[in-house]
Design an enzyme around this catalytic site. Structure first.
Site, mmCIF file in Angstrom:
data_model
loop_
_atom_site.group_PDB
_atom_site.id
_atom_site.type_symbol
_atom_site.label_atom_id
_atom_site.label_comp_id
_atom_site.label_asym_id
_atom_site.label_seq_id
_atom_site.Cartn_x
_atom_site.Cartn_y
_atom_site.Cartn_z
ATOM 1 N N LYS A 16 8.196 -13.953 19.984
ATOM 2 C CA LYS A 16 8.460 -12.596 19.578
ATOM 3 C C LYS A 16 9.855 -12.446 18.992
ATOM 4 C CE LYS A 16 5.728 -10.976 23.536
ATOM 5 N NZ LYS A 16 5.868 -10.490 24.927
ATOM 6 N N ASP A 25 18.664 -23.070 20.381
ATOM 7 C CA ASP A 25 19.401 -23.437 21.597
ATOM 8 C C ASP A 25 19.167 -24.924 21.869
ATOM 9 O OD1 ASP A 25 20.845 -23.292 23.961
ATOM 10 O OD2 ASP A 25 19.217 -22.409 25.114
HETATM 11 P P1 IMP Z 1 15.157 -23.547 22.308
HETATM 12 O O1 IMP Z 1 15.840 -23.878 23.606
HETATM 13 O O2 IMP Z 1 16.039 -23.866 21.144
HETATM 14 O O3 IMP Z 1 13.818 -24.209 22.231
HETATM 15 O O4 IMP Z 1 14.928 -21.990 22.313
HETATM 16 C C1 IMP Z 1 13.767 -21.492 22.893
HETATM 17 C C2 IMP Z 1 13.723 -19.998 22.856
HETATM 18 O O5 IMP Z 1 14.486 -19.549 23.944
HETATM 19 C C3 IMP Z 1 14.305 -19.281 21.645
HETATM 20 O O6 IMP Z 1 13.393 -19.126 20.598
HETATM 21 C C4 IMP Z 1 14.598 -17.945 22.250
HETATM 22 O O7 IMP Z 1 13.455 -17.134 22.232
HETATM 23 C C5 IMP Z 1 14.956 -18.293 23.668
HETATM 24 N N1 IMP Z 1 16.410 -18.275 23.857
HETATM 25 C C6 IMP Z 1 17.285 -19.298 23.887
HETATM 26 N N2 IMP Z 1 18.539 -18.862 24.106
HETATM 27 C C7 IMP Z 1 18.434 -17.510 24.199
HETATM 28 C C8 IMP Z 1 19.382 -16.452 24.391
HETATM 29 O O8 IMP Z 1 20.594 -16.653 24.529
HETATM 30 N N3 IMP Z 1 18.881 -15.197 24.436
HETATM 31 C C9 IMP Z 1 17.559 -14.910 24.294
HETATM 32 N N4 IMP Z 1 16.650 -15.854 24.097
HETATM 33 C C10 IMP Z 1 17.082 -17.141 24.047
#
Ligand code: IMP
Ligand code: MG
Length: 185
Positions: free
Chosen positions: A44, A107
């Site tokens: 989302k 992230d």
């Molecule tokens: P990834 O760790 O790069 O796979 O990120 C996974 C998902 O975690 C992202 O698409 C966001 O939806 C969520 N996410 C990661 N860091 C944050 C943050 O600081 N705030 C809100 N959502 C986050």
């Protein structure tokens, strides 16, 4: 509910700063002269950035199609477990097209690496990534975004599509949740 009610959000990037970055990013994307551009908005969290970005791209006369994908990491906490699955897929062919994957945060990189690998496996001509927030300190997968709004330290950010426990997505700015002291028990 009670957590969100007790918390406040400290602004980090204002709506005006964000709008200026989105305009810049749209110009950069336009300059790459995408062919048959398919914008894949990751739900989302990518919905606000995606909505703003496509309208800026329209001002740059970039022709595009919009699709949505919903991805989920196993586990529901703030830490992602590493496994990603498709909850809701896009509905068009990708082969031979320039794809722009749009999400809120990069992230660990596990989600966007999965998304980009998926688009490449389906034959995308090029699969680029645009994110509003890059948090390089959290990286676990070897991946970088092609277009970044802002780079920030390892804060947990909310607003502009981003949530903490389903709250704050609607904020027009990006900020950090300042949690009230935990109640005992
Ligand atoms: P990834 O760790 O790069 O796979 O990120 C996974 C998902 O975690 C992202 O698409 C966001 O939806 C969520 N996410 C990661 N860091 C944050 C943050 O600081 N705030 C809100 N959502 C986050
Ligand atoms: Mg997300």
């Amino acid at each position: 509910m009670s957590d969100a009610a007790a918390a406040r959000v400290r602004p980090l990037f204002s709506a005006e700063e964000i709008a200026a970055r989105v305009t810049d990013l749209a110009r950069d994307i336009s300059a790459s002269e995408p062919k048959g551009l398919l914008v894949v908005i990751v739900l989302k969290g990518g919905f606000v950035f995606g909505a703003d970005l496509v309208r800026e791209l329209a001002k740059e006369n970039v022709r595009l199609e919009i699709e949505f994908i919903s991805l989920s990491s196993y586990g529901s906490g703030r830490k992602t477990s590493g496994e990603v699955r498709v909850v809701r897929d896009i509905e068009v062919e990708v082969a031979g097209r320039d794809v722009l994957i749009v999400d809120d945060v990069l992230d660990s990189g596990l989600t966007l690496k999965f998304a980009r690998d998926l688009m490449n496996a389906r034959g995308a001509r090029r699969a680029a990534i645009a994110v509003m927030i890059d948090k390089p300190e959290g990286r676990r997968a070897k991946i970088e975004a092609d277009y970044v709004g802002f780079t920030c330290p390892n804060y947990f950010v909310v607003g502009y599509g981003m949530d903490a426990a389903h709250a704050w997505r609607e904020l027009p700015y990006v900020g950090v949740v300042e949690t009230a002291p935990e109640r005992a028990g």
